[in-house]
Design an enzyme around this catalytic site. Sequence first.
Site, PDB file in Angstrom:
ATOM      1  N   ASP A 274      15.482  -3.530  19.257  1.00  0.00           N
ATOM      2  CA  ASP A 274      15.706  -3.248  17.830  1.00  0.00           C
ATOM      3  C   ASP A 274      15.169  -4.377  16.948  1.00  0.00           C
ATOM      4  OD1 ASP A 274      16.596  -1.793  15.660  1.00  0.00           O
ATOM      5  OD2 ASP A 274      18.646  -2.534  15.754  1.00  0.00           O
TER       6      ASP A 274
ATOM      7  N   ALA B   9      25.867  -3.807   8.434  1.00  0.00           N
ATOM      8  CA  ALA B   9      25.086  -2.750   9.094  1.00  0.00           C
ATOM      9  C   ALA B   9      25.976  -1.533   9.274  1.00  0.00           C
ATOM     10  CB  ALA B   9      24.555  -3.261  10.430  1.00  0.00           C
ATOM     11  N   SER B  10      25.466  -0.544   9.990  1.00  0.00           N
ATOM     12  CA  SER B  10      26.195   0.714  10.107  1.00  0.00           C
ATOM     13  C   SER B  10      27.376   0.635  11.073  1.00  0.00           C
ATOM     14  CB  SER B  10      25.240   1.827  10.549  1.00  0.00           C
ATOM     15  OG  SER B  10      24.540   1.435  11.705  1.00  0.00           O
TER      16      SER B  10
END
Length: 531
Positions: A317, A166-167
């Site tokens: 999320d 992921a980021s």
Amino acid sequence: MQISKQIVSKFPARAAAAFCLITAGGLSYQANFPPFFSESSVSQGVLRSSRAICTIVITVADYKYSLYGLSKDCDEYRHLLSEVHLRSAKRLLELCEINKGFYVKAGQFVSSLRQVPKEYSLTLSLLQDQVVPCDFKFIKEVIVNNLGQDLSEIFTWFKEQPIAAASIGQVHHAMLKDHQEVAIKVQYPGLEKKMKLDTRIMYFLSEFVAWFFPEYRFRWLVSEFTEAVSLELDFVQEARNSETIANNFKNNKFVRVPHIFWDFTTKQVLTMQFCRGHKVDDVEFLNGMKINPEKVAKLLLEVFAEMIFVHGFLHGDPHPGNILVSTEGQGGFSLVLLDHGICKKLDEEFRLGYCQLWKALILSDSKKIQHLAERFGVGKYYRYLPIIFSGRTIDSKSGLEKGMLVEEQKKLKQDLKTLTMEDISSFMESLPSDFLIIMRTDELLRSAVSKLGASKWVRLQTYGKYASLGLSPKLNPCSDLKFVSVYTRLVGNIEYIHLRLVIGVTNMVVWMEKLKRCLIKFRAKMSAAGK
């Protein structure tokens, strides 16, 4: 990045001055960073910031001059506006892909919001699966520095190829010395330093846009994004959130939350139980395993409705990568909830107000909706709350289980034309923070539920049911005074029964409609066979 000569030639002195001012501010901010910043990190920061500033300046100029002199009510304006939205979204996509890190995260964040033009949400949604994993030598360094031991001293085996990226970090599969399979989430090195710079530049740019277009105010968006990212960077807090949600669903056999291994968890390394499963919207997998996608959608909605309306503690999320479907469970499957970085404890007064809002939406109580909108700070826009949450107008004559009538759609289209960007900015700025995270969560859930093939009524029914549970007198003791307490509980029980009765009757209507369609199909088949 291609810069239109026409735009540059028309670019006014005011924009040029702003560009220089913001660039100078960004460079000054970086020049005053603490000594732990290397020369290369500072130069990278300058480069990333310059790209961001340049992109926004060009975008502002594009909007300013592509639409110059056109009336906002004409068709040409709306057509050109859509084209500018698309060009600008592509510029931002390119910026996020080049700058990576928090820019990717910001792009993903924006793509999940219904409040942005569809050109942006569709274009930036391409960022969801474009994260390149970090070189393992840097990941290993983070683990060793945080846990104080070499990998061989902690793990029997450790797979260097990440199972997810992921980021802000990536996840690896490993086995502890006691033979327990684990997933290790590792934060990319240097993220906190980058976040301070990147979010500072984002604030600069939001102010810059607002200077040219006062009606386009995005500070609320940057604030929400900054808060969300700050929460995600603390893996210890994420572990606590995970345990809170696990405790809230401890009696639900259809929900699983990975166990946390605290001895191997720090602010930058999170070690948890390894759970197998597939993304919640993987319809091909579900069909292959004979799992009904609509049942999965219903369970997904029930889990998050319980979080919002009953627990008041929300996983904010729920994109498909964070919710897995496991083949383990009493009904042949269960949901595995991952990534608890963005979780929020809802204000109790807000939770009750939101329950009441959904009760009013189900009962089509326009006066109550207006009253609650005023409590939430958006009384001016109360008419649009039913559209946002239930897809119906406030004075809709159609049943809950049905869509809007043609006449209602036409009227709504005309009403929406009167809304300006100033209205949207004002609405978003006025909303409580709890409302914003619920709206974003709800949009992600709607997307997943739609892919799973569930009807809109399933969501309305589920939210109405759990809103009534959230208002149950058992959950909300109101007074120590005996008479007041008895009276309040009596009124609460009557209202609870009323709401559940409305939902039950509507369910029966939906069921009878399905039965009617089945009988018509059966009769048609029998007639065809008779011929």
